[in-house]
Design a protein around this motif. Structure first.
Motif, mmCIF file in Angstrom:
data_model
loop_
_atom_site.group_PDB
_atom_site.id
_atom_site.type_symbol
_atom_site.label_atom_id
_atom_site.label_comp_id
_atom_site.label_asym_id
_atom_site.label_seq_id
_atom_site.Cartn_x
_atom_site.Cartn_y
_atom_site.Cartn_z
ATOM 1 N N SER A 293 -4.392 -3.484 -1.721
ATOM 2 C CA SER A 293 -2.874 -3.644 -1.865
ATOM 3 C C SER A 293 -2.320 -3.998 -3.199
ATOM 4 O O SER A 293 -2.672 -4.970 -3.704
ATOM 5 N N GLY A 294 -1.616 -3.180 -4.232
ATOM 6 C CA GLY A 294 -1.324 -3.587 -5.493
ATOM 7 C C GLY A 294 -2.399 -3.764 -6.438
ATOM 8 O O GLY A 294 -2.229 -4.074 -7.531
ATOM 9 N N ALA A 295 -3.501 -3.360 -6.269
ATOM 10 C CA ALA A 295 -4.725 -3.555 -7.263
ATOM 11 C C ALA A 295 -4.514 -2.476 -8.284
ATOM 12 O O ALA A 295 -4.190 -1.335 -8.027
ATOM 13 N N SER B 182 -8.893 0.908 4.513
ATOM 14 C CA SER B 182 -8.265 0.227 3.522
ATOM 15 C C SER B 182 -6.940 0.250 3.182
ATOM 16 O O SER B 182 -6.192 1.140 3.469
ATOM 17 N N ASN B 183 -6.341 -0.964 2.791
ATOM 18 C CA ASN B 183 -5.041 -0.919 2.281
ATOM 19 C C ASN B 183 -4.866 -0.833 1.051
ATOM 20 O O ASN B 183 -5.196 -1.603 -0.011
ATOM 21 N N LEU B 184 -4.381 0.537 0.509
ATOM 22 C CA LEU B 184 -4.217 0.863 -0.840
ATOM 23 C C LEU B 184 -2.815 0.994 -1.369
ATOM 24 O O LEU B 184 -2.357 1.647 -2.304
ATOM 25 N N SER B 185 -1.883 0.290 -0.398
ATOM 26 C CA SER B 185 -0.503 0.672 -0.733
ATOM 27 C C SER B 185 -0.115 0.049 -1.946
ATOM 28 O O SER B 185 -0.645 -1.205 -2.097
ATOM 29 N N GLY B 186 0.668 0.770 -2.792
ATOM 30 C CA GLY B 186 1.145 0.045 -4.090
ATOM 31 C C GLY B 186 -0.016 -0.086 -5.228
ATOM 32 O O GLY B 186 0.088 -0.441 -5.975
ATOM 33 N N ALA B 187 -1.226 0.475 -4.724
ATOM 34 C CA ALA B 187 -2.436 0.374 -5.799
ATOM 35 C C ALA B 187 -2.404 1.614 -6.963
ATOM 36 O O ALA B 187 -1.555 2.544 -6.677
ATOM 37 N N ASN B 188 -2.353 1.159 -7.950
ATOM 38 C CA ASN B 188 -2.490 2.173 -9.083
ATOM 39 C C ASN B 188 -4.059 2.787 -9.261
ATOM 40 O O ASN B 188 -4.885 2.134 -9.691
ATOM 41 N N LEU B 189 -4.003 4.058 -9.045
ATOM 42 C CA LEU B 189 -5.351 4.655 -9.063
ATOM 43 C C LEU B 189 -5.093 5.811 -9.960
ATOM 44 O O LEU B 189 -6.027 6.827 -9.916
ATOM 45 N N GLU B 190 -4.301 5.669 -10.992
ATOM 46 C CA GLU B 190 -4.129 6.744 -12.145
ATOM 47 C C GLU B 190 -5.468 6.931 -12.726
ATOM 48 O O GLU B 190 -6.001 5.999 -13.295
ATOM 49 N N GLY C 185 3.280 4.112 -1.328
ATOM 50 C CA GLY C 185 3.585 3.902 -2.523
ATOM 51 C C GLY C 185 2.473 3.727 -3.659
ATOM 52 O O GLY C 185 2.772 3.358 -4.705
ATOM 53 N N ALA C 186 1.345 4.152 -3.216
ATOM 54 C CA ALA C 186 0.384 4.141 -4.360
ATOM 55 C C ALA C 186 0.312 5.212 -5.271
ATOM 56 O O ALA C 186 0.996 6.322 -5.379
#
Length: 127
Positions: A45-47, A62-70, A86-87
């Motif tokens: 999260s938030g990564a 996995s928790n990818l909430s708020g992660a930046n995957l651009e 919110g990713a």
């Protein structure tokens, strides 16, 4: 560039990584080569995963909430049960609706029109 310490810790497994994440530090894994790793159950999260190579990576549960995957390469990445609340998915490469459909909370992820997948796109992601 990814923070080398963060990448090394990630490779130690979910238990070590998730214990470290309790410190609430946002990991920098931007442009990291994580191809084919098993990251199932990891708290990401938030990564910052901008431009990361996630080809064939198992991100199930996995928790990818708020992660930046651009700009991340998600070719054949497994997202079964992953939390995408919110990713930032705008510009993610090789991501498709079939991958999103098996993830959780993908409808609130910021994404391109090509990834509408039958759901409204959050206003902040529209340019």
């Amino acid at each position: 560039m990814p923070h080398d310490e963060h990448v090394a810790l990630l490779r130690k497994g979910a238990a070590a990584w998730n214990a470290w994440r309790e410190r609430d530090e946002a990991p920098d894994l931007s442009r990291a080569g994580l191809r084919g790793l098993d990251l199932s159950g990891f708290n990401l999260s938030g990564a910052d995963l901008q431009g990361a190579d996630l080809r064939g990576t198992n991100l199930s549960q996995s928790n990818l909430s708020g992660a930046n995957l651009e700009g991340a390469n998600l070719f054949k990445a497994l997202l079964d049960g992953a939390d995408l609340a919110g990713a930032m998915l705008s510009g993610a490469q090789f991501l498709n609706c079939a991958q999103l459909d098996v993830a959780r909370n993908w409808q609130s992820a910021f994404r391109d029109e090509a990834l509408a997948c039958g759901a409204a796109i959050p206003e902040a992601s529209r340019a």
